[in-house]
Scaffold this motif. Sequence first.
Motif, short mmCIF file in Angstrom:
data_model
loop_
_atom_site.label_atom_id
_atom_site.label_comp_id
_atom_site.label_asym_id
_atom_site.label_seq_id
_atom_site.Cartn_x
_atom_site.Cartn_y
_atom_site.Cartn_z
N GLY A 112 -27.32 46.79 57.03
CA GLY A 112 -26.42 47.91 56.78
C GLY A 112 -24.97 47.48 56.72
N ASN A 113 -24.64 46.66 55.75
CA ASN A 113 -23.27 46.20 55.55
C ASN A 113 -22.96 46.23 54.06
OD1 ASN A 113 -24.31 43.62 54.45
ND2 ASN A 113 -24.92 43.24 56.58
N GLU A 114 -21.74 45.86 53.68
CA GLU A 114 -21.35 45.97 52.28
C GLU A 114 -22.20 45.12 51.34
OE1 GLU A 114 -17.39 44.57 51.53
OE2 GLU A 114 -17.64 42.79 52.78
N LEU A 115 -22.74 44.03 51.87
CA LEU A 115 -23.57 43.15 51.04
C LEU A 115 -25.06 43.48 51.14
CD1 LEU A 115 -21.77 39.78 51.79
CD2 LEU A 115 -21.45 41.30 49.82
N ARG A 116 -25.42 44.37 52.09
CA ARG A 116 -26.80 44.82 52.29
C ARG A 116 -27.75 43.63 52.52
NH1 ARG A 116 -29.20 48.30 48.27
NH2 ARG A 116 -30.03 49.54 49.96
N ILE A 118 -28.69 40.08 55.47
CA ILE A 118 -28.46 39.35 56.72
C ILE A 118 -27.50 38.20 56.45
CG2 ILE A 118 -29.54 37.99 58.55
CD1 ILE A 118 -32.14 39.59 58.01
N ARG A 119 -27.80 37.42 55.43
CA ARG A 119 -26.94 36.31 55.02
C ARG A 119 -26.20 36.73 53.75
NH1 ARG A 119 -30.46 30.84 54.59
NH2 ARG A 119 -29.04 30.64 52.83
N PRO A 120 -24.90 36.43 53.66
CA PRO A 120 -24.16 36.85 52.46
C PRO A 120 -24.74 36.32 51.15
CG PRO A 120 -22.65 36.14 54.18
CD PRO A 120 -24.03 35.81 54.66
N ASP A 121 -25.25 35.10 51.15
CA ASP A 121 -25.70 34.51 49.89
C ASP A 121 -27.09 34.95 49.45
OD1 ASP A 121 -26.75 33.07 52.09
OD2 ASP A 121 -27.11 31.31 50.83
N ILE A 122 -27.89 35.55 50.33
CA ILE A 122 -29.28 35.90 49.98
C ILE A 122 -29.48 37.42 49.98
CG2 ILE A 122 -31.71 35.68 50.62
CD1 ILE A 122 -30.48 33.07 49.65
N LEU A 123 -29.86 37.94 48.81
CA LEU A 123 -30.24 39.34 48.68
C LEU A 123 -31.75 39.43 48.57
CD1 LEU A 123 -29.60 42.40 48.14
CD2 LEU A 123 -29.66 41.80 45.69
N ILE A 182 -33.99 47.99 50.42
CA ILE A 182 -34.06 46.66 51.05
C ILE A 182 -35.29 46.66 51.96
CG2 ILE A 182 -32.90 44.97 52.52
CD1 ILE A 182 -31.39 45.52 49.92
N PRO A 183 -36.25 45.77 51.75
CA PRO A 183 -37.45 45.74 52.60
C PRO A 183 -37.16 45.03 53.92
CG PRO A 183 -37.56 43.93 51.05
CD PRO A 183 -36.29 44.69 50.73
N PRO A 184 -38.04 45.15 54.90
CA PRO A 184 -37.87 44.34 56.11
C PRO A 184 -38.02 42.86 55.77
CG PRO A 184 -40.00 45.45 56.12
CD PRO A 184 -39.25 45.99 54.95
N TYR A 185 -37.19 42.03 56.34
CA TYR A 185 -37.31 40.59 56.11
C TYR A 185 -36.58 39.85 57.21
CZ TYR A 185 -32.49 40.26 54.28
OH TYR A 185 -31.13 40.28 54.13
N ARG A 186 -36.90 38.58 57.32
CA ARG A 186 -36.25 37.74 58.32
C ARG A 186 -36.25 36.29 57.83
NH1 ARG A 186 -39.63 34.79 61.84
NH2 ARG A 186 -41.86 35.24 61.58
N PHE A 187 -35.36 35.50 58.42
CA PHE A 187 -35.32 34.07 58.13
C PHE A 187 -36.00 33.34 59.27
CE2 PHE A 187 -31.69 35.85 55.87
CZ PHE A 187 -31.85 35.29 54.61
N THR A 188 -36.90 32.42 58.94
CA THR A 188 -37.54 31.62 59.98
C THR A 188 -36.73 30.37 60.26
OG1 THR A 188 -38.88 30.47 58.33
CG2 THR A 188 -39.85 32.41 59.36
N GLU A 189 -36.08 29.89 59.25
CA GLU A 189 -35.19 28.74 59.37
C GLU A 189 -34.24 28.83 58.20
OE1 GLU A 189 -37.83 25.29 57.41
OE2 GLU A 189 -38.58 26.05 59.31
N LYS A 190 -33.36 27.87 58.06
CA LYS A 190 -32.33 27.97 57.03
C LYS A 190 -32.90 28.07 55.62
CE LYS A 190 -27.93 25.91 55.70
NZ LYS A 190 -26.96 24.83 55.93
#
Length: 201
Positions: A112-116, A118-123, A182-190
Amino acid sequence: MDDTRTGKVSALRRRFLSTAVATMGAAGVAATAIPFVRSWQPSARARAAGAPIEIGLDAIAPGQQVLVTWRRKPVWVLRRTPEMLRRLRSAELEARLRDPDSEKDQQPEYAGNELRSIRPDILVVVAICTHLGCIPNFHPETGKTRFDSRWPGGYFCHCHGSKFDFAGRVFKNVPAPLNLVIPPYRFTEKSTVIVGEDPVA
């Protein structure tokens, strides 16, 4: 043939038959049990319907995206460039958006931010137009196009003309009423993202 020898032969036959019957019975039980135990496990179709999808990010170059399927929905994973991020933060673009702050809850709280994101570079976004369910096309080019005289880059739905930016935010004066989901998602590593799971708290 004497009775002693006949008795020994009969005993050997009984032992052989008993062993054979026991072996066949055990094989039959195993053959029956395996499908029964497998029936407790979810089917491949059930796993595919809701199973998380893992995507390696190393294969996605800046400015490129991949399409995956999660819960029978198309999902884009876009690696945004610094230039794309700059355009997303411009006041000119924000003035053209219907819901620039994503107040309609089309994303998890952690996006919930302007870029929607978690990481700015990944949509990570569901590739379904919120008007009538078409799949918009990726148009990273900028400038004058046949559908916009000052296109900042993003997604254009050729079905009915809806437009979305590189954060999946919908433009004003188009048929789509809401931002892309935006679906649920997470990063496991970089270098890996899992679509279908929220971040571990």
